[in-house]
Design an enzyme around this catalytic site. Structure first.
Site, mmCIF file in Angstrom:
data_model
loop_
_atom_site.group_PDB
_atom_site.id
_atom_site.type_symbol
_atom_site.label_atom_id
_atom_site.label_comp_id
_atom_site.label_asym_id
_atom_site.label_seq_id
_atom_site.Cartn_x
_atom_site.Cartn_y
_atom_site.Cartn_z
ATOM 1 C CG ASP A 168 42.822 36.879 44.017
ATOM 2 O OD1 ASP A 168 43.784 37.379 44.376
ATOM 3 O OD2 ASP A 168 42.427 35.599 43.991
HETATM 4 C C1 BGC Z 1 39.069 35.667 39.708
HETATM 5 C C2 BGC Z 1 39.466 35.070 40.920
HETATM 6 C C3 BGC Z 1 40.738 34.694 41.013
HETATM 7 C C4 BGC Z 1 41.814 35.521 40.282
HETATM 8 C C5 BGC Z 1 42.965 34.723 40.105
HETATM 9 C C6 BGC Z 1 39.946 36.416 39.133
HETATM 10 O O1 BGC Z 1 39.572 36.490 37.749
HETATM 11 O O2 BGC Z 1 37.603 36.220 39.649
HETATM 12 O O3 BGC Z 1 38.578 34.317 41.800
HETATM 13 O O4 BGC Z 1 41.278 34.222 42.432
HETATM 14 O O5 BGC Z 1 41.232 35.959 38.945
HETATM 15 O O6 BGC Z 1 43.914 35.667 39.408
HETATM 16 C C1 NOJ Z 2 40.359 32.210 44.111
HETATM 17 C C2 NOJ Z 2 41.623 32.523 44.418
HETATM 18 O O1 NOJ Z 2 42.039 31.178 44.411
HETATM 19 C C3 NOJ Z 2 41.728 32.904 45.904
HETATM 20 O O2 NOJ Z 2 42.821 32.758 46.448
HETATM 21 C C4 NOJ Z 2 40.902 34.095 46.319
HETATM 22 O O3 NOJ Z 2 40.932 34.290 47.388
HETATM 23 C C5 NOJ Z 2 39.482 34.069 45.748
HETATM 24 N N1 NOJ Z 2 39.525 33.600 44.337
HETATM 25 C C6 NOJ Z 2 38.610 35.147 45.900
HETATM 26 O O4 NOJ Z 2 39.019 36.159 44.999
#
Ligand code: BGC
Ligand code: NOJ
Length: 808
Positions: A483
């Protein structure tokens, strides 16, 4: 250092001190009503949606941590104490919390009185039920006053924490006998209310927080309890609570039990009122009557235990390693159930307000859940697919109550569509329910625009193909699995969300992760196309996959490992040419899982690079070197301090991809070694470093660049649960359902010499005895005593038991 131990027989983790390094929680409830409960009774509960139907107020990021939720006070003479330790942090003569499968039992004792609270959400009920047992272990008569306490959330958890000009004036309560009714907003559009009752006459009650506590007091110093006198307050606005006062006299050695019910009740429109202005309490009375005797509660506990036993016996392992057994047989599937239920909504790290069900998350959660309750997985697939757009792209999230796509986040995460194929394939492999492919499913929930589920998969597959960049690799869009890799975002303004801020227009930033995911997905997609009679589509899919593989090998190989991406300007991400972020874990795992480079040694090389550059004692970090400054062209990943989250943290979700990849190249010892580095039960002894629960995975462990290396955060709600289950059960122990048979192909290295797996699948039972001598090139199988070729055991008719001997 440990703070408890496993009780494998009871399937419980026993916390033996309240002073754990972080609140260690459990989830109660299976379908509609859920509670989060920590080892000291903190947490909250909700009906279906933690944002819009929250019963209890909870304050995240508080100091002290984890105050709120439920409390129970005992007044023994002038001595007031809390048997769950919090909120008074009473010095206890003994303390124990047993977190089990859908039950939590907290016991504390002081001055000869023991109080035990057993919490559960009984199957089929929308209520949290608590049996309180008080025992007088002293030699004198004890005259006790017991005060219960819950603090009601005004249903909408976001509004509850923000909109005080309104919500200080709306709280309403009704009392009937020993039951306290929380009826805020019932007068207008709500047909639901909460009830908090106890199966015993009460000596008084309170429903107004300020009256009960005193305005400047915390939960650890409630005036009414300290003075031993309930005020019988009736809340009007402000903060409604529910508190009963019970007077209990116990002879030496005597025990008494009470049952508290905290329930959610919904009335039909036409039966909303008992009489004008008086809430219809009939269903609440009926609910409380179902638990008016402790025996009823005990029956509910037994029913829940049987329920879990029947789920968990679907897949079990017996080996010489008790930590392996308890992860595979109990705690990992348990966490998979919780992630399936919650997606990423409510935990001690997710507020229950911000995020709904993730498209990619829910598809992946299925992978570890589908063997447990396939019918629910089926429904979930239909729900998820219904939020797909007609062009194959997808809403990134949808809301659990309405099942509608979430417009705030929208779409544009280009890995999302392919996860649907992965989820559906897993479901069909488990169940053989190919009919699901012919189900009519809407796009964007529009019943006027539907297509078969297979057509949804076709659009997913072709979405990737229609969105290729200059190297013939998939465009990343807003982000892929990672993400935080936001290659089109270019945010320079604080407070802009990286995931949703308008992207720069451009069709250049490409993801080698999605490319690997595409190749991984293609064989299953082609098989399903063939099954549906679309032979040409199947052939074309295989050709596209071959081309994608060629593109990866040509443009996605950096010499020693797979590249991560090309950025907006066509520069490499995850290359030895980069200053930071030279190597990333995701493409190494996914490309090798997909078989890319397996034939020409590149897969081995890539995995060796992982071992050399990314593996640490606490797990495999996401990238190296960590980004040491903000890169506007990379986005959120470089916003994190080195070693945390996606910037070189150990993201436990993608470690199993490397484990599976290692089994793909036959290195079971490495796969199992990586498994043990992050599997919760193996970390129990370092709980002081790791800090989160030793019975479930956390999303992230701080990596080697972090100040707090080895410290985990974000336990429970993470794709880690499902993927580690897949890695260990399907690939390392090696028993996995495929479309036309059960694959038996263990790859665990030398450490575990013999083990037995019992696996139920499609109505038959497979008993697999593995002799792991590592003498042979590939596993040799005898099925019901007969030597067979290969490792695929055709499915047996339902009701049959198949005995398999497997020698490696
Ligand atoms: C986090 C990710 C998460 C994302 C969701 C980010 O700030 O680091 O792990 O999946 O937010 O929007
Ligand atoms: C958390 C999110 O829920 C997941 O969809 C994503 O793949 C991971 N973070 C890695 O960014």
């Amino acid at each position: 250092m440990q703070y408890g131990h496993f009780d494998d027989e009871a399937r419980e983790y026993v916390v033996t001190t309240p002073r754990t390094p972080y609140p260690w929680i459990n989830y109660l409830g299976n379908e509609d009503f859920f509670s989060l409960i920590s080892h000291t009774g903190g947490g909250y509960c909700f009906y279906r949606d933690a944002r819009f139907r929250r019963l209890l107020r909870y304050r995240y990021n508080n100091s002290p941590t984890d105050v709120g939720g439920r409390a129970l006070y005992i007044r023994d003479g002038d001595d007031v104490w809390t048997p769950a330790w919090m909120p008074m942090k009473s010095e206890l003569d003994s303390f124990e919390c047993r977190h089990g499968l859908g039950t939590t039992k907290i016991r504390g004792s002081r001055n000869g009185v023991t109080a035990e609270m057993l919490y559960l959400v009984p199957l089929g009920e929308t209520a949290e039920v608590c049996r309180l047992t008080l025992t007088n272990e002293s030699s004198t008569v004890k005259t006790l006053k017991v005060f219960s306490l819950v603090e009601f959330c005004l249903w909408n958890a976001w509004d509850d924490q923000t909109n005080f000009q309104r919500n200080f004036s709306i709280g309403e309560i009704e009392i009937e006998g020993s039951a306290i009714y929380h009826v805020t907003e019932y007068r207008e559009r709500r047909n639901h209310y909460a009830v908090f009752g106890v199966n015993s006459p009460i000596a008084g009650f309170d429903t107004d927080r300020e009256t009960f506590l005193g305005l400047y007091n915390g939960l650890h110093e409630p005036e009414a309890v300290l003075e031993g006198a309930p005020r019988n307050s009736i809340a009007s606005g402000w903060a409604p609570i529910g508190s009963h006062c019970l007077e209990v006299e116990l002879a030496p050695g005597e025990s008494r039990s009470f049952v508290f019910v905290l329930g959610y009740v919904e009335n039909p429109d036409e039966d909303k009122w008992e009489r004008p202005g008086v809430v219809n309490k009939e269903p609440a009375r009926a609910l409380m009557a179902r638990f008016s005797e402790t025996a009823q509660l005990e029956a509910a506990v037994a029913e829940l235990r049987d329920h879990w036993s029947s789920l968990l016996e679907i897949s079990t392992v017996e080996s010489s390693d008790e930590r392996l057994n308890r992860m595979v047989n109990t705690w990992n599937p348990y966490q998979c159930m919780v992630t399936f239920n919650m997606s990423r909504s409510a935990s001690y790290f997710e507020s229950g307000i911000g995020r709904g069900m993730g498209f990619r998350d829910s598809n992946q959660d299925l992978l570890g859940f589908v063997h447990l309750v396939p019918e629910r997985a089926r429904q979930r697939i239909i729900d998820i697919a219904s939020t797909q757009f007609a062009d194959g792209s997808a809403y990134h999230q949808y809301q659990p109550l309405t099942k509608r796509g979430n417009n705030d986040i929208g779409s544009g995460f280009n890995d999302d569509p392919l996860w649907l194929i992965i989820g559906v394939a897993a479901y069909i492999k488990e169940t053989g329910d190919f009919d699901i492919l012919s189900e009519e499913v809407p796009f964007d929930n529009d019943e006027a625009n539907t297509a078969t589920l297979f057509e949804h998969l076709r659009r997913s597959f072709h979405f990737t193909l229609e969105n290729l960049g200059p190297h013939g690799l998939p465009l990343i869009g807003r982000a892929d699995w990672n993400d935080c890799l936001n290659l089109n975002c270019f945010s320079e303004t604080p407070d802009e969300p990286y995931q949703t801020t308008a992207n720069r227009e451009g069709r250049t930033a490409e993801s080698i992760f999605i490319a690997g995911q595409f190749v991984y997905t293609a064989p299953d997609y082609a098989d399903l196309a063939e099954y549906m009679g679309f032979a040409e589509e199947a052939t074309a899919a295989r050709e596209h996959s071959t081309q994608m593989e060629a593109a990866i090998l040509e443009h996605g190989w950096d010499g020693e490992w797979f590249l991560r991406a090309y950025d907006f300007f066509g520069n490499k991400v995850g290359s030895h040419e980069c200053e930071d972020g030279q190597i990333f874990i995701e493409p190494q795992g996914f490309c090798v899982m997909a078989g890319v480079g397996v034939d020409d040694g590149r897969a081995l090389r890539a995995l060796d690079s992982v071992a050399e550059r990314l593996a640490t004692p606490y797990g495999i970090v996401l990238n190296q070197p960590a980004y040491s400054r903000y890169h506007v062209e990379l986005g959120e990943i470089s916003s994190y301090p080195p070693g945390y989250k996606e910037n070189a943290g150990i993201f436990c979700h993608n470690n199993p991809w490397v484990m599976i990849a290692e089994t793909r190249v036959g290195r079971g010892d490495r796969a199992f070694d990586y498994y043990k580095r992050i599997a919760a039960a193996y970390l129990e002894k370092i709980s002081d470093v790791h800090r989160t629960e030793p019975y479930v995975y956390s999303q992230m462990v701080a990596g080697r660049d972090a100040v707090r290396e080895g410290e985990a955060k974000n336990s429970w709600l993470t794709g880690t649960a499902a993927w580690n289950y897949v890695a260990i059960a399907h690939h390392i122990l090696g028993i996995r359902p495929e479309f036309d048979g059960l694959r038996v192909s263990p790859c665990i290295g030398a450490e575990i010499q013999n083990f037995t797996v019992t696996r139920r699948c499609r109505g038959a039972v497979y008993r697999i005895r593995v002799t792991n001598s590592l003498k042979h090139d590939g596993p040799l199988l005898k099925v019901n005593g007969e030597t067979t070729k290969g490792t695929l055991v055709p499915y047996a008719p339902a009701g049959e038991t198949v005995d398999i001997d497997c020698e490696t």
